[in-house]
Design a protein around this motif. Structure first.
Motif, PDB file in Angstrom:
ATOM      1  N   GLU A 239     -11.433   0.035  -8.584  1.00  0.00           N
ATOM      2  CA  GLU A 239     -11.633   0.794  -7.346  1.00  0.00           C
ATOM      3  C   GLU A 239     -12.105  -0.181  -6.269  1.00  0.00           C
ATOM      4  OE1 GLU A 239     -14.905   3.936  -6.190  1.00  0.00           O
ATOM      5  OE2 GLU A 239     -13.617   4.730  -7.803  1.00  0.00           O
ATOM      6  N   ILE A 240     -11.434  -0.146  -5.102  1.00  0.00           N
ATOM      7  CA  ILE A 240     -11.827  -1.033  -4.000  1.00  0.00           C
ATOM      8  C   ILE A 240     -12.484  -0.166  -2.924  1.00  0.00           C
ATOM      9  CG2 ILE A 240     -10.988  -2.619  -2.214  1.00  0.00           C
ATOM     10  CD1 ILE A 240      -8.656  -3.231  -4.230  1.00  0.00           C
ATOM     11  N   ARG A 241     -13.709  -0.510  -2.546  1.00  0.00           N
ATOM     12  CA  ARG A 241     -14.425   0.271  -1.516  1.00  0.00           C
ATOM     13  C   ARG A 241     -14.355  -0.469  -0.194  1.00  0.00           C
ATOM     14  NH1 ARG A 241     -19.287   3.735  -4.028  1.00  0.00           N
ATOM     15  NH2 ARG A 241     -18.202   4.353  -5.920  1.00  0.00           N
ATOM     16  N   ILE A 242     -13.841   0.206   0.813  1.00  0.00           N
ATOM     17  CA  ILE A 242     -13.738  -0.390   2.153  1.00  0.00           C
ATOM     18  C   ILE A 242     -14.629   0.410   3.091  1.00  0.00           C
ATOM     19  CG2 ILE A 242     -12.150  -0.764   4.088  1.00  0.00           C
ATOM     20  CD1 ILE A 242      -9.995  -1.339   1.940  1.00  0.00           C
ATOM     21  N   THR A 243     -15.534  -0.272   3.780  1.00  0.00           N
ATOM     22  CA  THR A 243     -16.506   0.434   4.637  1.00  0.00           C
ATOM     23  C   THR A 243     -16.247   0.221   6.118  1.00  0.00           C
ATOM     24  OG1 THR A 243     -17.938  -1.500   4.450  1.00  0.00           O
ATOM     25  CG2 THR A 243     -18.340   0.290   2.896  1.00  0.00           C
ATOM     26  N   ASP A 244     -15.243  -0.624   6.412  1.00  0.00           N
ATOM     27  CA  ASP A 244     -15.056  -1.033   7.798  1.00  0.00           C
ATOM     28  C   ASP A 244     -13.554  -1.114   8.071  1.00  0.00           C
ATOM     29  OD1 ASP A 244     -14.585  -2.847   9.888  1.00  0.00           O
ATOM     30  OD2 ASP A 244     -16.543  -3.786   9.647  1.00  0.00           O
ATOM     31  N   PRO A 245     -13.037  -0.596   9.199  1.00  0.00           N
ATOM     32  CA  PRO A 245     -11.593  -0.661   9.505  1.00  0.00           C
ATOM     33  C   PRO A 245     -11.053  -2.097   9.481  1.00  0.00           C
ATOM     34  CG  PRO A 245     -12.709   0.781  11.068  1.00  0.00           C
ATOM     35  CD  PRO A 245     -13.774   0.161  10.252  1.00  0.00           C
ATOM     36  N   ALA A 246     -11.850  -3.058   9.856  1.00  0.00           N
ATOM     37  CA  ALA A 246     -11.413  -4.469   9.865  1.00  0.00           C
ATOM     38  C   ALA A 246     -11.109  -4.936   8.447  1.00  0.00           C
ATOM     39  CB  ALA A 246     -12.491  -5.350  10.496  1.00  0.00           C
ATOM     40  N   GLN A 247     -11.944  -4.451   7.518  1.00  0.00           N
ATOM     41  CA  GLN A 247     -11.704  -4.811   6.113  1.00  0.00           C
ATOM     42  C   GLN A 247     -10.374  -4.237   5.646  1.00  0.00           C
ATOM     43  OE1 GLN A 247     -15.312  -3.177   4.367  1.00  0.00           O
ATOM     44  NE2 GLN A 247     -15.950  -5.224   3.736  1.00  0.00           N
ATOM     45  N   MET A 248     -10.063  -3.015   6.074  1.00  0.00           N
ATOM     46  CA  MET A 248      -8.793  -2.368   5.720  1.00  0.00           C
ATOM     47  C   MET A 248      -7.621  -3.197   6.223  1.00  0.00           C
ATOM     48  SD  MET A 248      -7.526   0.250   4.218  1.00  0.00           S
ATOM     49  CE  MET A 248      -5.905   0.951   4.051  1.00  0.00           C
ATOM     50  N   GLN A 249      -7.740  -3.648   7.492  1.00  0.00           N
ATOM     51  CA  GLN A 249      -6.677  -4.458   8.090  1.00  0.00           C
ATOM     52  C   GLN A 249      -6.512  -5.777   7.331  1.00  0.00           C
ATOM     53  OE1 GLN A 249      -4.604  -3.413  10.369  1.00  0.00           O
ATOM     54  NE2 GLN A 249      -3.483  -5.349  10.305  1.00  0.00           N
ATOM     55  N   ALA A 250      -7.645  -6.371   6.996  1.00  0.00           N
ATOM     56  CA  ALA A 250      -7.612  -7.645   6.262  1.00  0.00           C
ATOM     57  C   ALA A 250      -6.972  -7.463   4.892  1.00  0.00           C
ATOM     58  CB  ALA A 250      -9.039  -8.188   6.118  1.00  0.00           C
ATOM     59  N   PHE A 251      -7.255  -6.333   4.261  1.00  0.00           N
ATOM     60  CA  PHE A 251      -6.695  -6.032   2.932  1.00  0.00           C
ATOM     61  C   PHE A 251      -5.164  -5.915   3.011  1.00  0.00           C
ATOM     62  CE2 PHE A 251      -5.546  -2.951  -0.413  1.00  0.00           C
ATOM     63  CZ  PHE A 251      -6.054  -3.631  -1.516  1.00  0.00           C
ATOM     64  N   ILE A 252      -4.684  -5.185   4.041  1.00  0.00           N
ATOM     65  CA  ILE A 252      -3.234  -4.999   4.218  1.00  0.00           C
ATOM     66  C   ILE A 252      -2.574  -6.351   4.510  1.00  0.00           C
ATOM     67  CG2 ILE A 252      -1.475  -3.980   5.732  1.00  0.00           C
ATOM     68  CD1 ILE A 252      -3.464  -1.567   6.038  1.00  0.00           C
ATOM     69  N   GLU A 253      -3.212  -7.130   5.382  1.00  0.00           N
ATOM     70  CA  GLU A 253      -2.657  -8.445   5.732  1.00  0.00           C
ATOM     71  C   GLU A 253      -2.601  -9.366   4.518  1.00  0.00           C
ATOM     72  OE1 GLU A 253      -4.905  -9.931   9.016  1.00  0.00           O
ATOM     73  OE2 GLU A 253      -4.046  -8.486  10.438  1.00  0.00           O
ATOM     74  N   GLN A 254      -3.617  -9.270   3.675  1.00  0.00           N
ATOM     75  CA  GLN A 254      -3.655 -10.102   2.464  1.00  0.00           C
ATOM     76  C   GLN A 254      -2.486  -9.756   1.542  1.00  0.00           C
ATOM     77  OE1 GLN A 254      -5.500 -12.643   1.731  1.00  0.00           O
ATOM     78  NE2 GLN A 254      -4.692 -12.932  -0.329  1.00  0.00           N
ATOM     79  N   GLU A 255      -2.203  -8.442   1.386  1.00  0.00           N
ATOM     80  CA  GLU A 255      -1.072  -8.015   0.562  1.00  0.00           C
ATOM     81  C   GLU A 255       0.239  -8.540   1.146  1.00  0.00           C
ATOM     82  OE1 GLU A 255      -0.858  -3.820  -0.276  1.00  0.00           O
ATOM     83  OE2 GLU A 255      -1.973  -4.134  -2.134  1.00  0.00           O
TER      84      GLU A 255
END
Length: 532
Positions: A239-255
């Motif tokens: 389970e990946i917990r994201i608390t910040d929209p920037a983290q979400m963007q970084a996660f998508i970019e990493q993929e």
């Protein structure tokens, strides 16, 4: 014995089994030779098969009688070992059983008949070796292929098809060994038989995964991958917990970056065409299209192996390991429309060890029958190259062996002599059937053949003219292995059936056994086996 079982003993069991074998042989008998007729087989769903290929007929029929099933095994073995001569094997087995019945009526013990048949089969193989000729030149291979295809709906285009078959078999030959799995057969209706072609490479029944990809690639460098181009999921539940929209963007970019790196690895290796055994992510498709790489996904494992043999590529499991040394080469990789369906043609490979035959025909049933003829031809050409021995067709080999066996019978004392003579007469069923199917008088044909064999071993029946002619000069030639296997299988099956004197059938609880009906119509319940 449990309730519901049934038992047939002694002569009744023998008669029942012999009758089943005879009926089965009679069923396929009319399909033998260039003038053989076809059978239409209709299954429970209404699907139709129109063929005169012995093994196909027997596989499609719903046969229940145990002895009849043993003869079906003869045909299947013949098909697996040689690819042709299935009808010949079954009708010889049926005739051996018919002759054995006459001997049983004379109170000759089944064991003596079986022993005589075994001696005759061994002697038949010796005679066959003597009358065979060494030959494996291209002209002989062409004649062998054309003989195998005669009477199978390919008459009009026998020669060009034989050219394709010989070319394909020669191409995949490896130190005298031929693996027929390396010849792929693709079939499409909607054209004439003459439009069939041999592709020096592989045809894949797929299309590029993205519309933006090139449709044709000259001098292609081909990568073969058997892992998916997508972000791997974790092996365990995570389970990946994201608390910040920037983290979400970084996660998508990493993929996205991981996918981009995979595509870059393929491009850096120099690949211009990619065949992937598993899936390709939508984003990966986009990047591959941008990089100008033609990609195909979910390619069958068997096709991947053929691509590797044809192009010289190595199938890679991990993209990280992909290098320029793993790539294969092809002069052209192109998407072509055949009968309205897109297919990928990997052509002009340098010395490919896997090739594809594209079979065309006017309708699906025609194409299916041509495919069966082509498979028979591939089998006989491969057998001829591997053994280097051929025999005359048109019933010539059978008459020669029968003549030799009758002379051999005179040297045997005891009742086995009668069995050897019966074996010799049983072999004559082949020229006899060829004559019957051509509308000729079978007795006249046999008499003429026997007389002609006093002068030459290679005289057979020309069913088109009704005359006895030299089969080698007429170009009617068969591989030594076809006759060897047919006689061997037929003799062994007949021996096994003759030695059965007790048939015990147990059925499921509450189910009435069919053994009572087996004596009627060849022991197949309801007469002929249900085909509908």
């Amino acid at each position: 014995m449990p309730e519901g079982s049934s038992r047939v003993l002694g002569r009744d069991a023998q008669r029942m089994n012999i009758l089943a074998g005879k009926v089965l042989a009679e069923t396929v008998r009319t399909t033998l030779g260039p003038k053989g007729m076809d059978k239409m087989l209709v299954d429970g769903l209404g699907d139709i098969v129109v063929t005169n290929d012995g093994v196909t007929i027997l596989k499609e029929m719903d046969i229940e009688h145990p002895a009849a099933k043993m003869l079906v095994e003869v045909a299947k073995t013949q098909e697996d070992e040689v690819g042709d001569g299935t009808t010949t094997a079954v009708i010889i087995a049926g005739e051996l059983l018919k002759k054995a019945e006459s001997l049983l009526d004379m109170d000759i013990h089944p064991t003596i008949i079986a022993m005589g048949y075994r001696q005759a089969a061994e002697k038949a193989q010796e005679i066959l070796s003597v009358i065979s000729i060494d030959a494996e030149d291209r002209e002989t291979l062409m004649k062998v292929a054309m003989t195998a295809m005669t009477g199978k709906g390919t008459e009009k285009a026998r020669e060009p098809l034989a050219e394709l078959v010989v070319g394909a078999v020669k191409q995949v030959e490896d130190d005298g060994e031929i693996d027929q799995d390396h010849i792929k057969i693709e079939k499409k209706d909607g054209a004439t038989i003459d439009d069939s072609q041999l592709v020096n490479g592989v045809i894949i029944d797929k299309e590029p995964v993205h519309p933006g990809m090139p449709k044709k690639m000259e001098d292609a460098r081909i990568a073969l991958l058997n892992s998916a181009i997508e972000v791997k999921e974790t092996e365990v539940d995570a389970e990946i917990r994201i608390t910040d929209p920037a983290q979400m963007q970084a996660f998508i970019e990493q993929e996205e970056q991981m996918i981009r790196d995979m595509v870059n690895k393929i491009a850096d290796a120099g690949a211009t065409v990619l065949f992937c055994q598993k899936g390709i992510d939508d984003l990966a498709q986009h990047y591959l299209a941008k990089a100008g790489i033609m990609a195909v996904r979910r390619v069958k494992k068997s096709d991947m192996e053929k691509l590797a043999r044809a192009t010289g590529a190595t199938v890679v499991s991990n993209i990280e390991d992909l290098s320029i040394d793993d790539l294969g080469l092809a002069g052209s990789v192109a998407e072509k429309k055949i009968s309205g369906e897109a297919m990928i043609f990997v052509e002009d490979c340098k010395d490919p060890k896997s090739v594809t035959l594209l079979i065309r025909g006017s309708t699906q049933h025609v194409v299916d029958e041509i495919e069966r003829a082509i498979e028979d031809a591939i089998g006989v050409v491969a057998a001829t190259i591997e053994d280097g021995k051929v025999v005359a067709g048109g019933g010539a080999a059978e008459i020669s062996i029968a003549k030799g066996l009758k002379e051999y019978a005179d040297t045997i004392s005891g009742r086995e002599q009668l069995a050897v003579n019966a074996f010799a007469e049983a072999l004559e069923v082949v020229p006899k059937t060829l004559a019957e199917n051509a509308g000729l008088d079978s007795i006249d044909a046999l008499v003429d053949l026997r007389a002609a064999h006093e002068k030459s071993l290679y005289m057979g029946l020309n069913v088109f003219t009704g005359e006895v002619t030299d089969m080698y000069r007429a170009g009617v030639i068969e591989p030594h292995r076809v006759k060897k296997q047919a006689i061997q299988s037929a003799a062994e099956a007949a021996e096994m059936i003759l030695r059965i004197d007790d048939v015990i059938a147990s059925t499921g609880a509450g189910k009435e056994p069919d053994m009572g009906d087996m004596g009627g119509m060849g022991g197949m319940p309801g007469g002929m086996p249900p085909m509908m």
